[in-house]
Design a protein around this motif. Structure first.
Motif, PDB file in Angstrom:
ATOM      1  N   GLN A 189     -24.100   8.072 -10.391  1.00  0.00           N
ATOM      2  CA  GLN A 189     -23.751   8.782  -9.020  1.00  0.00           C
ATOM      3  C   GLN A 189     -24.992   9.678  -8.749  1.00  0.00           C
ATOM      4  OE1 GLN A 189     -20.757  11.833  -9.595  1.00  0.00           O
ATOM      5  NE2 GLN A 189     -20.681  11.282 -11.765  1.00  0.00           N
ATOM      6  N   PRO A 190     -25.319   9.876  -7.451  1.00  0.00           N
ATOM      7  CA  PRO A 190     -24.714   9.460  -6.144  1.00  0.00           C
ATOM      8  C   PRO A 190     -25.062   7.773  -6.087  1.00  0.00           C
ATOM      9  CG  PRO A 190     -26.429  10.810  -5.624  1.00  0.00           C
ATOM     10  CD  PRO A 190     -26.257  10.731  -7.258  1.00  0.00           C
ATOM     11  N   LYS A 215     -14.819  10.538  -5.041  1.00  0.00           N
ATOM     12  CA  LYS A 215     -14.866  11.078  -3.542  1.00  0.00           C
ATOM     13  C   LYS A 215     -16.097  10.430  -3.119  1.00  0.00           C
ATOM     14  CE  LYS A 215     -17.738  15.342  -4.898  1.00  0.00           C
ATOM     15  NZ  LYS A 215     -17.637  16.374  -5.002  1.00  0.00           N
ATOM     16  N   ARG A 274     -19.375  11.415  -1.103  1.00  0.00           N
ATOM     17  CA  ARG A 274     -20.439  12.510  -1.063  1.00  0.00           C
ATOM     18  C   ARG A 274     -21.106  12.797   0.053  1.00  0.00           C
ATOM     19  NH1 ARG A 274     -22.780  14.331  -5.835  1.00  0.00           N
ATOM     20  NH2 ARG A 274     -24.714  14.521  -4.598  1.00  0.00           N
ATOM     21  N   THR A 283     -22.438   7.286  -0.067  1.00  0.00           N
ATOM     22  CA  THR A 283     -22.641   7.589  -1.405  1.00  0.00           C
ATOM     23  C   THR A 283     -21.180   7.869  -2.110  1.00  0.00           C
ATOM     24  OG1 THR A 283     -23.370   9.480  -1.070  1.00  0.00           O
ATOM     25  CG2 THR A 283     -25.053   7.856  -1.131  1.00  0.00           C
ATOM     26  N   TYR A 284     -20.912   7.502  -3.396  1.00  0.00           N
ATOM     27  CA  TYR A 284     -19.795   8.147  -4.029  1.00  0.00           C
ATOM     28  C   TYR A 284     -20.159   8.657  -5.237  1.00  0.00           C
ATOM     29  CZ  TYR A 284     -17.665   4.429  -1.094  1.00  0.00           C
ATOM     30  OH  TYR A 284     -17.274   3.719   0.007  1.00  0.00           O
ATOM     31  N   GLY A 285     -19.053   9.607  -5.697  1.00  0.00           N
ATOM     32  CA  GLY A 285     -19.455  10.404  -7.076  1.00  0.00           C
ATOM     33  C   GLY A 285     -18.153  10.641  -7.539  1.00  0.00           C
ATOM     34  N   THR A 294     -15.254  13.318  -9.178  1.00  0.00           N
ATOM     35  CA  THR A 294     -14.456  14.296  -8.850  1.00  0.00           C
ATOM     36  C   THR A 294     -13.956  15.334  -9.897  1.00  0.00           C
ATOM     37  OG1 THR A 294     -12.344  13.743  -8.835  1.00  0.00           O
ATOM     38  CG2 THR A 294     -13.446  13.437  -6.996  1.00  0.00           C
ATOM     39  N   ALA A 321     -24.719  14.485 -11.757  1.00  0.00           N
ATOM     40  CA  ALA A 321     -23.722  15.087 -10.683  1.00  0.00           C
ATOM     41  C   ALA A 321     -23.927  16.167 -10.014  1.00  0.00           C
ATOM     42  CB  ALA A 321     -22.101  14.898 -10.743  1.00  0.00           C
ATOM     43  N   ASP A 336     -23.883  19.214  -7.260  1.00  0.00           N
ATOM     44  CA  ASP A 336     -22.924  19.545  -6.223  1.00  0.00           C
ATOM     45  C   ASP A 336     -23.462  19.657  -4.819  1.00  0.00           C
ATOM     46  OD1 ASP A 336     -20.840  20.092  -8.084  1.00  0.00           O
ATOM     47  OD2 ASP A 336     -21.617  22.104  -8.378  1.00  0.00           O
ATOM     48  N   LEU A 360     -25.954  17.818  -2.068  1.00  0.00           N
ATOM     49  CA  LEU A 360     -26.577  16.630  -1.696  1.00  0.00           C
ATOM     50  C   LEU A 360     -27.999  16.463  -2.300  1.00  0.00           C
ATOM     51  CD1 LEU A 360     -25.382  16.053   2.012  1.00  0.00           C
ATOM     52  CD2 LEU A 360     -24.302  15.252  -0.132  1.00  0.00           C
ATOM     53  N   GLU A 409     -29.929  12.049   0.495  1.00  0.00           N
ATOM     54  CA  GLU A 409     -28.410  11.869   0.893  1.00  0.00           C
ATOM     55  C   GLU A 409     -28.611  12.914   1.928  1.00  0.00           C
ATOM     56  OE1 GLU A 409     -24.835  11.319  -2.084  1.00  0.00           O
ATOM     57  OE2 GLU A 409     -26.415  12.910  -2.737  1.00  0.00           O
TER      58      GLU A 409
END
Length: 260
Positions: free
Chosen positions: A130-131, A160, A162, A173-175, A177, A219, A221, A223, A227
């Motif tokens: 991630q992301p 989630k 992102r 983009t996904y990351g 939670t 990860a 927090d 962007l 992104e």
């Protein structure tokens, strides 16, 4: 010759006696008693909470001079050998049943549907890379994402959306939670097992291809530089209805031929 006291001396003596009497009448809370009261406040907050509690939340109920970190450490030690333990998950605190007491509650645990192999692989890729975008997930797996995989992980609350990648098409983009970290007992995403830990657990083969490595999960927090924020149009279906490689392909019914 008998001694005599002047009015000033008598006044000073009476003043000292009054000061001593006032001091004796003041009840001062012993430091240990004050700390004990602070610990009780933390306990009350934790037991009443329905979700992990942040340090900032504790500070709202304690004096500014209270050392919250030290109090939490004392509380953790106090509960270390009890039926519930104080644990830190995703930077927040909660009481959790002691691991060696899990067998007592096992009969009360509801059986839940397990994720498919594709779901577990997708979740692992998102956690470690991630992301990451859908196309990047498919590139790492080597196959297309099966139908509904991302939707399932989103519904569970373990991943989630992102943001959007600053590339043509602006893919989402996904990351992971906070719920993901709480479920798997992680305080930080970097607590995920590395290469040697995965091999020791038997999750990787002993003879791996040359150059094989497990990435260090990150990860942030905020962007990243590549992104941009979501624009509110992401509620469209996330998965195209592609064949699920984990399920047998359904046969289409025979179509009558026109022999006329």
């Amino acid at each position: 010759m008998p001694s005599t006291m002047t009015a000033i001396e008598i006044s000073d003596e009476q003043g000292e006696e009054a000061t001593a009497a006032e001091a004796a009448a003041v009840v001062t809370l012993h430091p240990h008693a004050e700390r004990s009261q602070h610990l009780r406040i933390l306990e009350a907050i934790l037991f009443a909470a329905t979700e992990p509690v942040s340090v900032e939340k504790f500070k709202e109920h304690l004096p500014e001079t209270a050392d919250v970190a030290s109090l939490l450490e004392d509380l953790r030690e106090n509960y270390a050998n009890r039926g519930v333990n104080l644990v830190q998950l995703a930077g927040k605190y909660m009481f959790r049943t002691a691991e060696d007491m899990a067998f007592v509650l096992r009969k009360d645990v509801q059986e839940q549907k397990r994720l498919t192999k594709a779901g577990l692989e997708t979740l692992a890729i998102i956690a470690y890379h991630q992301p990451v975008t859908r196309a990047e997930i498919e590139d790492i797996r080597g196959v297309a994402i099966s139908k509904g995989t991302l939707d399932t992980l989103l519904d569970i609350g373990w991943i989630k959306m992102r943001g959007r990648r600053k590339t043509p098409g602006r893919p989402v983009t996904y990351g992971t939670t906070e719920t993901f970290m709480q479920h798997f007992g992680l305080n930080d995403i970097t607590d995920l097992p590395g290469l040697q830990e995965l091999k020791a657990a038997g999750l990787l083969e002993a003879n791996l291809p040359p150059g094989f490595d497990v990435p260090v999960p990150k990860a942030p927090d905020d962007l990243t530089a590549d992104e941009e924020p979501l624009d509110g149009t992401e509620q469209i279906p996330l998965d195209m209805h592609l064949p699920d490689p984990d399920q047998p392909e359904e046969q289409a019914p025979d179509t009558p031929r026109d022999e006329g």
